[in-house]
Design a protein around this motif. Structure first.
Motif, mmCIF file in Angstrom:
data_model
loop_
_atom_site.group_PDB
_atom_site.id
_atom_site.type_symbol
_atom_site.label_atom_id
_atom_site.label_comp_id
_atom_site.label_asym_id
_atom_site.label_seq_id
_atom_site.Cartn_x
_atom_site.Cartn_y
_atom_site.Cartn_z
ATOM 1 N N GLY A 154 1.677 -14.952 50.514
ATOM 2 C CA GLY A 154 2.272 -15.692 49.411
ATOM 3 C C GLY A 154 1.559 -17.002 49.157
ATOM 4 O O GLY A 154 0.333 -17.091 49.276
ATOM 5 N N TYR A 155 2.322 -18.064 48.899
ATOM 6 C CA TYR A 155 1.772 -19.271 48.287
ATOM 7 C C TYR A 155 1.858 -20.496 49.180
ATOM 8 O O TYR A 155 1.395 -21.563 48.795
ATOM 9 N N VAL A 156 2.430 -20.336 50.367
ATOM 10 C CA VAL A 156 2.416 -21.392 51.368
ATOM 11 C C VAL A 156 1.184 -21.189 52.245
ATOM 12 O O VAL A 156 0.919 -20.076 52.710
ATOM 13 N N PRO A 210 2.280 -20.464 37.504
ATOM 14 C CA PRO A 210 3.136 -21.401 38.233
ATOM 15 C C PRO A 210 3.970 -20.683 39.287
ATOM 16 O O PRO A 210 4.387 -19.540 39.089
ATOM 17 N N VAL A 211 4.211 -21.356 40.413
ATOM 18 C CA VAL A 211 5.052 -20.751 41.443
ATOM 19 C C VAL A 211 5.775 -21.846 42.215
ATOM 20 O O VAL A 211 5.217 -22.910 42.492
ATOM 21 N N ASN A 212 7.037 -21.593 42.547
ATOM 22 C CA ASN A 212 7.836 -22.537 43.334
ATOM 23 C C ASN A 212 7.745 -22.157 44.808
ATOM 24 O O ASN A 212 7.882 -20.986 45.158
ATOM 25 N N THR A 240 8.829 -18.542 39.434
ATOM 26 C CA THR A 240 7.736 -19.248 38.773
ATOM 27 C C THR A 240 8.217 -20.518 38.077
ATOM 28 O O THR A 240 7.459 -21.161 37.351
ATOM 29 N N GLU A 241 9.480 -20.883 38.303
ATOM 30 C CA GLU A 241 10.034 -22.107 37.733
ATOM 31 C C GLU A 241 11.173 -22.600 38.608
ATOM 32 O O GLU A 241 11.600 -21.912 39.536
ATOM 33 N N MET A 242 11.683 -23.788 38.310
ATOM 34 C CA MET A 242 12.801 -24.348 39.069
ATOM 35 C C MET A 242 14.094 -24.237 38.269
ATOM 36 O O MET A 242 14.081 -24.279 37.038
ATOM 37 N N SER A 243 15.188 -24.111 38.994
ATOM 38 C CA SER A 243 16.503 -24.015 38.381
ATOM 39 C C SER A 243 17.303 -25.292 38.634
ATOM 40 O O SER A 243 17.050 -26.018 39.604
ATOM 41 N N ASP A 244 18.271 -25.569 37.781
ATOM 42 C CA ASP A 244 19.141 -26.734 37.968
ATOM 43 C C ASP A 244 20.266 -26.456 38.955
ATOM 44 O O ASP A 244 20.941 -27.373 39.416
ATOM 45 N N ILE A 245 20.466 -25.185 39.271
ATOM 46 C CA ILE A 245 21.510 -24.795 40.219
ATOM 47 C C ILE A 245 20.857 -24.255 41.488
ATOM 48 O O ILE A 245 19.971 -23.404 41.426
ATOM 49 N N PRO A 252 2.023 -25.894 39.520
ATOM 50 C CA PRO A 252 1.930 -25.485 38.105
ATOM 51 C C PRO A 252 0.853 -24.442 37.831
ATOM 52 O O PRO A 252 1.040 -23.569 36.991
ATOM 53 N N LYS A 253 -0.268 -24.539 38.542
ATOM 54 C CA LYS A 253 -1.367 -23.601 38.309
ATOM 55 C C LYS A 253 -1.920 -23.125 39.658
ATOM 56 O O LYS A 253 -2.956 -23.602 40.112
ATOM 57 N N PHE A 254 -1.205 -22.195 40.253
ATOM 58 C CA PHE A 254 -1.675 -21.633 41.514
ATOM 59 C C PHE A 254 -2.804 -20.659 41.199
ATOM 60 O O PHE A 254 -2.657 -19.735 40.400
ATOM 61 N N LYS A 255 -3.956 -20.847 41.842
ATOM 62 C CA LYS A 255 -5.120 -19.993 41.600
ATOM 63 C C LYS A 255 -5.034 -18.741 42.455
ATOM 64 O O LYS A 255 -4.969 -18.811 43.669
#
Length: 385
Positions: free
Chosen positions: A43-45, A79-81, A150-155, A182-185
């Motif tokens: 993944g992305y970590v 993008p990825v959270n 791929t985005e953040m939530s308010d909840i 915002p721009k994960f390669k």
């Protein structure tokens, strides 16, 4: 002429039978590497997905796959959270284990505070910071199943394994840190084996190599069945076709971004490395690690002639216990190709282990029940196309 024809048939049958020589031993090596802590769930970590890509590129080179350009790689961004840092939940005085007892909804934002919990229905709790209700909720789940956002939530939603918490919940101390990139390669990988008679026409095998990555520092999602298994099949097939070239060229595409929403295959379908019109048929492989209950073929009711060939082969040789069929579905990387009119199947195995999108999808418990027979069936099917 008859003698020569017999030798061709015998040799082809022997080669398919002899597929066992490179069988599950190599598959286990590939799956073990892809599910290792070093790659952290692909993944992305800590850039796990690109570390996996580097490993696969070396395997492709070792096998001898040709490149369409200077490298196997096709890069793109999305993008990825992520949750790269500290993660802790203390619930009514008990410290919980990430992935075992709970999951943080993947679109959540950083939180570092304590809450009082108030039950609103049999599986839901709302949170209060001592002054007012806050946008934090707890959901009780029968099974913990993770995804990618791929985005953040308010909840912020915390999912708890229901069977671990029989009593009513009261207080929760919650600490975790998110990082939206915002721009994960990322990259798709593509190589091929040149055809002997019609090299400008392609039969294509695809599989996604990405998975869910890590949640905090103590939990990662290995993704053995999903989809290290399918990746290992592609590499094994690449070895087979390198030694036994097809009339048509055989391309092997390893997609990233599947778990984030079929993003890698979408990008590829819009930016193909070779013309999509050159593809005679595409077979997408995912969840290939079981097979107790046979295989499922998505798009079977769309491409009926090809499905009839596949089913007849299995009826004749009984490779798998059954072949079930589904219609069109946007559930894996074949989808974007089907949308562009490319004949394609998505094939996955059924039965066996139930681990899926959790920390328990590991190499050690992956049975590879019908791994060899599925590979043989795919090779024979390709020969009929």
């Amino acid at each position: 002429m008859k003698k020569y024809f017999f030798l061709l048939i015998f040799n082809s049958t022997f080669l398919i039978f002899n597929f066992q020589a490179q069988d599950t031993i190599y598959a286990r090596q590939v799956i073990k590497k892809l599910t290792s802590k070093e790659l952290l769930g692909r993944g992305y970590v800590n850039d796990g997905v690109n570390k996996a890509a580097a490993y696969l590129s070396k395997e492709m080179k070792s096998i001898g796959l040709s490149k369409f350009g200077k490298s196997y790689s096709q890069t793109y961004t999305f993008p990825v959270n992520t949750f790269p840092g500290l993660m802790s939940i203390i619930l009514d005085g008990k410290e919980l284990k990430a992935g075992v007892h709970y999951l943080i909804e993947p679109s959540a934002k950083t939180l570092k505070t304590g809450y009082q919990l108030f039950k609103t229905d049999s599986v839901t709790y709302k949170a209060n910071d001592g002054r007012r209700e806050v946008p934090v909720q707890v959901k009780l789940k029968k099974k913990l199943t993770y995804t990618v956002a791929t985005e953040m939530s308010d909840i912020t939603t915390v999912e708890l394994l229901k069977d671990s918490f029989p009593n009513e919940l009261k207080n929760m101390d919650l600490i975790f840190e998110n990082k939206l990139i915002p721009k994960f390669k990322c990259q798709n990988l593509c190589g091929y084996i040149k055809g002997t008679q019609q090299p400008d026409s392609f039969l294509v095998f695809t599989a996604h190599y990405d998975h869910l990555g890590a949640m905090g520092k103590n939990a990662y999602f290995p993704g053995a069945n999903d989809n290290a298994s399918g990746v290992s099949v592609l590499l094994n097939l690449a070895k087979y076709y390198k030694n036994n070239p097809s009339k048509y060229s055989i391309a092997f595409i390893f997609f990233s971004g599947e778990e984030a929403g079929l993003l890698g295959s979408k990008y590829y379908s819009e930016n193909p490395i070779f013309p999509l019109s050159k593809i005679k048929f595409l077979t997408n492989l995912d969840l290939l690690g079981t097979g107790n209950d046979g295989i499922m073929v998505v798009n079977a009711t769309v491409f009926k002639d090809q499905f009839a060939k596949l089913k007849q082969l299995n009826d004749d040789k009984s490779y798998v216990t059954q072949i079930k069929q589904r219609g069109k579905a946007a559930n894996s990387d074949h989808y974007w190709f089907a949308e562009k009119g490319i004949p394609c199947f998505f094939i996955y195995t059924m039965g066996g282990i139930q681990a899926y999108h959790d920390i328990y999808d590991i190499e050690k418990t992956l049975p590879l029940t019908d791994y060899i027979d599925v590979c043989k069936l795919l090779i024979e099917f390709n020969g009929k196309l």
